[in-house]
Each structure stands twice: as C-alpha cells, then as structure tokens.
Design a protein around this motif. Structure first.
Motif, PDB file in Angstrom:
ATOM      1  N   UNK A  56      69.966  28.430  78.508  1.00  0.00           N
ATOM      2  CA  UNK A  56      70.776  27.019  77.971  1.00  0.00           C
ATOM      3  C   UNK A  56      71.875  26.991  78.886  1.00  0.00           C
ATOM      4  N   UNK A  57      72.387  28.015  78.653  1.00  0.00           N
ATOM      5  CA  UNK A  57      73.447  28.936  79.198  1.00  0.00           C
ATOM      6  C   UNK A  57      73.660  28.132  80.585  1.00  0.00           C
ATOM      7  N   UNK A  58      73.186  29.070  81.159  1.00  0.00           N
ATOM      8  CA  UNK A  58      72.196  29.161  82.852  1.00  0.00           C
ATOM      9  C   UNK A  58      72.538  27.632  83.452  1.00  0.00           C
TER      10      UNK A  58
ATOM     11  N   UNK B 189      73.730  42.386  79.644  1.00  0.00           N
ATOM     12  CA  UNK B 189      73.073  41.869  81.058  1.00  0.00           C
ATOM     13  C   UNK B 189      73.006  40.224  80.821  1.00  0.00           C
ATOM     14  N   UNK B 190      73.702  39.772  81.983  1.00  0.00           N
ATOM     15  CA  UNK B 190      73.495  38.166  81.859  1.00  0.00           C
ATOM     16  C   UNK B 190      72.158  37.156  81.921  1.00  0.00           C
ATOM     17  N   UNK B 191      70.960  38.745  82.230  1.00  0.00           N
ATOM     18  CA  UNK B 191      70.007  38.117  82.039  1.00  0.00           C
ATOM     19  C   UNK B 191      69.159  37.806  80.115  1.00  0.00           C
ATOM     20  N   UNK B 192      70.268  38.617  79.477  1.00  0.00           N
ATOM     21  CA  UNK B 192      70.012  38.417  78.019  1.00  0.00           C
ATOM     22  C   UNK B 192      70.729  37.073  77.744  1.00  0.00           C
ATOM     23  N   UNK B 193      71.030  36.410  78.560  1.00  0.00           N
ATOM     24  CA  UNK B 193      72.004  35.427  77.949  1.00  0.00           C
ATOM     25  C   UNK B 193      70.599  33.804  77.459  1.00  0.00           C
TER      26      UNK B 193
ATOM     27  N   UNK C 295      81.397  28.148  81.328  1.00  0.00           N
ATOM     28  CA  UNK C 295      80.022  29.379  82.210  1.00  0.00           C
ATOM     29  C   UNK C 295      80.628  30.607  82.137  1.00  0.00           C
ATOM     30  N   UNK C 296      81.866  30.438  83.410  1.00  0.00           N
ATOM     31  CA  UNK C 296      82.274  32.063  83.705  1.00  0.00           C
ATOM     32  C   UNK C 296      83.303  33.053  82.249  1.00  0.00           C
ATOM     33  N   UNK C 297      83.711  31.592  81.487  1.00  0.00           N
ATOM     34  CA  UNK C 297      84.712  32.442  80.355  1.00  0.00           C
ATOM     35  C   UNK C 297      83.676  33.120  79.359  1.00  0.00           C
TER      36      UNK C 297
END
Length: 181
Positions: free
Chosen positions: A130-132, A123-127, A110-112
């Motif tokens: 399922x990744x979160x 932005x991370x919100x666009x990820x 996840x960090x990578x």
C-alpha cells in the motif's frame, strides 16, 4: 492585476508553504532520530534543505516563474481580465494547489518512510504494498498538477474556446424604445 502577477502571488504563497513545511519535516525526522528509528543524520537536514531551496527560488523569482508559466502580456493597471486569461490563471493556480495539497504530502510521506526504511537496513521491497501505491498515487497527482501548470493555455483553450475573429459572443441587437405616451 495581470495574469503574471496573480501567478507570481501564488508562487510566493507556495514559497511560504514550502518554508513552513520544511520546519515540519525537520521536526518529524528529528523525532524519528531521537526514538532510534532512523540512524541516518543526513535525512534530518536534506529534506528541509530541499524545501528551503524551492522556497527561496520561488520567493526571490516569482515573476520569472510566472512568465514561464503564463505568456507575457502588456501591463494594464486595471482589474478587468479577459475570460480566456482568467481561465489560464485558474488552471495554473489549480495545478499548484494539486501539487501543494495532494502530491507533495504523498511524495514526501513516502520519501520519509523510505528513508527511515533504508536507514534501518530493510530493503524497499519488504515495505507494505500500500505504501508503493501511495507513491504511484502521489506521482500521478504530481503529473496532473504539473500538466495543469505547464499546459494551462492549452487546457484553458479546451475549457473555454476563444471566440472566432470578427464574431462577438453577444451579437448586437437593436432595441427601439417607444417614446409615445
């Protein structure tokens, strides 16, 4: 082998795994950078550096870690290990295995991915959601593994309660042999 020595051995094995994992993470970040997916050069060196710091600390101070995880006992050079101490050591090793096999791969993945995502300007919100969830799962596994490591004595006491003082688990029985033929 005392319980501390067994945990110290596991700490050294974990250090070897961290050192090997640092090469893998470096290769992955280098490949991502060469493909133009990742612009940030600091990620290529920071993630493996964190792995190496952990590996060096565990390699040079395994008994310091072991004494913090398992209470000290007298050194007795014998292979017999009381059941309660064996369960404590097993809990520590199980916790380290959960952290090693389940939590660290999920968290480092996840960090990578987050580093690549941020480096690309998104932005991370666009990820993808399922990744979160993978992050949450990795954090939960990390907490469970660390609970097994740091609370090994309490968990072992719940798994195998110590025998009450003065009582034996195996009461003495008298067997009278018949010597008449």
């Amino acid at each position: 082998m005392t319980p501390q020595q067994a945990v110290g051995l596991a700490a050294r094995l974990f250090a070897i795994w961290l050192a090997l994992g640092s090469f893998q993470s470096w290769a992955v970040t280098r490949a991502l950078r060469s493909q133009g997916v990742m612009e940030a050069a600091w990620v290529q060196w920071s993630v493996p550096a964190l792995y190496w710091v952990g590996a060096v600390v565990l390699w040079f101070f395994p008994m310091s870690v072991a004494h913090r995880l398992v209470p000290r006992s007298k050194f007795e050079d014998r292979l017999a290990l009381p059941a309660q101490q064996a369960v404590v050591v097993a809990c520590v090793v199980l916790g380290l295995a959960v952290v090693l096999v389940r939590a660290l791969p999920a968290l480092s993945g996840y960090v990578s991915l987050a580093a690549v995502w941020i480096a690309s300007g998104a932005p991370l919100s666009a990820m993808d959601g399922s990744r979160h969830i993978e992050l949450f799962s990795g954090l939960l596994q990390l907490l469970v593994g660390l609970a097994f490591v740091f609370k090994a004595a309490a968990i072992a006491a719940r798994i195998l309660p110590p025998a009450p003082t003065g009582e034996s688990l195996f009461p003495a029985t008298s067997i009278v042999a018949d010597t008449r033929l």
